[in-house]
Write a protein that holds these residues in place. Sequence first.
Motif, PDB file in Angstrom:
ATOM      1  N   GLY A  60     -18.569  56.183 -93.809  1.00  0.00           N
ATOM      2  CA  GLY A  60     -19.239  56.262 -95.100  1.00  0.00           C
ATOM      3  C   GLY A  60     -20.743  56.117 -94.970  1.00  0.00           C
ATOM      4  N   GLU A  61     -21.222  55.697 -93.813  1.00  0.00           N
ATOM      5  CA  GLU A  61     -22.655  55.570 -93.602  1.00  0.00           C
ATOM      6  C   GLU A  61     -23.294  56.948 -93.444  1.00  0.00           C
ATOM      7  N   LYS A  62     -24.604  56.994 -93.634  1.00  0.00           N
ATOM      8  CA  LYS A  62     -25.329  58.252 -93.555  1.00  0.00           C
ATOM      9  C   LYS A  62     -26.490  58.143 -92.570  1.00  0.00           C
ATOM     10  N   LEU A  63     -26.708  59.247 -91.854  1.00  0.00           N
ATOM     11  CA  LEU A  63     -27.882  59.393 -91.004  1.00  0.00           C
ATOM     12  C   LEU A  63     -28.752  60.498 -91.596  1.00  0.00           C
ATOM     13  N   TYR A  64     -30.040  60.435 -91.345  1.00  0.00           N
ATOM     14  CA  TYR A  64     -30.949  61.508 -91.740  1.00  0.00           C
ATOM     15  C   TYR A  64     -31.538  62.072 -90.450  1.00  0.00           C
ATOM     16  N   VAL A  65     -31.325  63.369 -90.232  1.00  0.00           N
ATOM     17  CA  VAL A  65     -31.573  63.995 -88.934  1.00  0.00           C
ATOM     18  C   VAL A  65     -32.496  65.194 -89.104  1.00  0.00           C
ATOM     19  N   TYR A 207      -8.130  46.903 -97.975  1.00  0.00           N
ATOM     20  CA  TYR A 207      -9.204  46.163 -97.287  1.00  0.00           C
ATOM     21  C   TYR A 207     -10.046  47.113 -96.432  1.00  0.00           C
ATOM     22  N   GLU A 208      -9.370  47.975 -95.697  1.00  0.00           N
ATOM     23  CA  GLU A 208     -10.087  48.939 -94.843  1.00  0.00           C
ATOM     24  C   GLU A 208     -10.870  49.938 -95.684  1.00  0.00           C
ATOM     25  N   LEU A 209     -10.311  50.358 -96.818  1.00  0.00           N
ATOM     26  CA  LEU A 209     -11.034  51.256 -97.707  1.00  0.00           C
ATOM     27  C   LEU A 209     -12.292  50.580 -98.235  1.00  0.00           C
ATOM     28  N   GLY A 210     -12.170  49.335 -98.622  1.00  0.00           N
ATOM     29  CA  GLY A 210     -13.339  48.602 -99.101  1.00  0.00           C
ATOM     30  C   GLY A 210     -14.445  48.555 -98.061  1.00  0.00           C
ATOM     31  N   GLN A 211     -14.079  48.320 -96.811  1.00  0.00           N
ATOM     32  CA  GLN A 211     -15.077  48.298 -95.738  1.00  0.00           C
ATOM     33  C   GLN A 211     -15.779  49.646 -95.621  1.00  0.00           C
ATOM     34  N   LYS A 212     -15.013  50.734 -95.709  1.00  0.00           N
ATOM     35  CA  LYS A 212     -15.607  52.070 -95.624  1.00  0.00           C
ATOM     36  C   LYS A 212     -16.557  52.337 -96.787  1.00  0.00           C
ATOM     37  N   MET A 213     -16.255  51.743 -97.923  1.00  0.00           N
ATOM     38  CA  MET A 213     -17.073  51.970 -99.112  1.00  0.00           C
ATOM     39  C   MET A 213     -18.290  51.063 -99.174  1.00  0.00           C
ATOM     40  N   GLY A 214     -18.428  50.184 -98.197  1.00  0.00           N
ATOM     41  CA  GLY A 214     -19.598  49.319 -98.145  1.00  0.00           C
ATOM     42  C   GLY A 214     -19.391  47.930 -98.694  1.00  0.00           C
ATOM     43  N   VAL A 215     -18.137  47.543 -98.937  1.00  0.00           N
ATOM     44  CA  VAL A 215     -17.845  46.193 -99.423  1.00  0.00           C
ATOM     45  C   VAL A 215     -17.980  45.206 -98.264  1.00  0.00           C
ATOM     46  N   THR A 216     -18.766  44.168 -98.465  1.00  0.00           N
ATOM     47  CA  THR A 216     -18.960  43.152 -97.436  1.00  0.00           C
ATOM     48  C   THR A 216     -18.556  41.761 -97.921  1.00  0.00           C
ATOM     49  N   GLY A 217     -18.306  41.608 -99.207  1.00  0.00           N
ATOM     50  CA  GLY A 217     -17.914  40.329 -99.769  1.00  0.00           C
ATOM     51  C   GLY A 217     -17.202  40.548-101.085  1.00  0.00           C
ATOM     52  N   THR A 218     -16.731  39.459-101.673  1.00  0.00           N
ATOM     53  CA  THR A 218     -15.993  39.571-102.924  1.00  0.00           C
ATOM     54  C   THR A 218     -16.556  38.607-103.965  1.00  0.00           C
ATOM     55  N   PRO A 219     -16.409  38.953-105.256  1.00  0.00           N
ATOM     56  CA  PRO A 219     -15.880  40.229-105.737  1.00  0.00           C
ATOM     57  C   PRO A 219     -16.882  41.355-105.527  1.00  0.00           C
TER      58      PRO A 219
END
Length: 246
Positions: A60-65, A207-219
């Motif tokens: 889900g992260e982005k690079l600018y190239v 949980y894994e989907l949340g990580q891909k979406m940029g979730v690092t903590g809750t809520p």
Amino acid sequence: MRKIFFTLVAMTLLSFNASADESKEAAIRAALSSLNSQVPIVAVADAQFPGLYEVTLASGEKLYVNESGSHFIVGEVYKVQADGRLVNLTEEGKKAGRIEQLASIAPEDMIIFPAKGETKAHMTVFTDTDCFYCRKLHKEMAQINAQGIEVRYLAFPRAGAGSKTQKVMDSIWCADKADQAELFTQAKSGRTIPALSCDNSPVMSQYELGQKMGVTGTPALVLQDGTLVPGYMPAAQLAKMLGVTN
């Protein structure tokens, strides 16, 4: 940033999206693959500003190239508006992806607290049953629902696989659908619930989907336009943010 970089070059190469010019995309692919053959590129597209291309990774992260792939930037890009406001272009680009990812989750795999009366807005919340602010938010559920806001909960046991919280959340999601909301509320109140397990628990996949979406903590709140809002927010403030009240 260095941590992000080393994470990126450790993953598996995926397919490309031909939204950028094919020859330039090929150059970008070749350059990044020469850096590490396992860079997980999902799509290459024109960036929202001239001279660079936006590369979306499986995380889900982005690079600018640049067009040859010889230089790239890891991080967030901002645009200065005519009125002086800053717009986070990187975050804006992630919103549509979040909406698409959440749309792939079946409602029966969510724990939903519906709006009272007319549904005026909805939000998705990645939550942990133990965290203080998750419990604080849930205590305001009646107020949130009364504002016409539907809340869709997804599991995000912060301690990860095998943790006590993951097992509690498995017990909730593996229960009969009619019992899940009540068990969820009991767990949020600190009460012990019956231990259950099942082969089709969606807890760790969420949980894994949340990580891909940029979730690092809750809520972590995902608004219906794809905006990710980390942390607790009072019911009245949520209603304003979702456009339900002024």
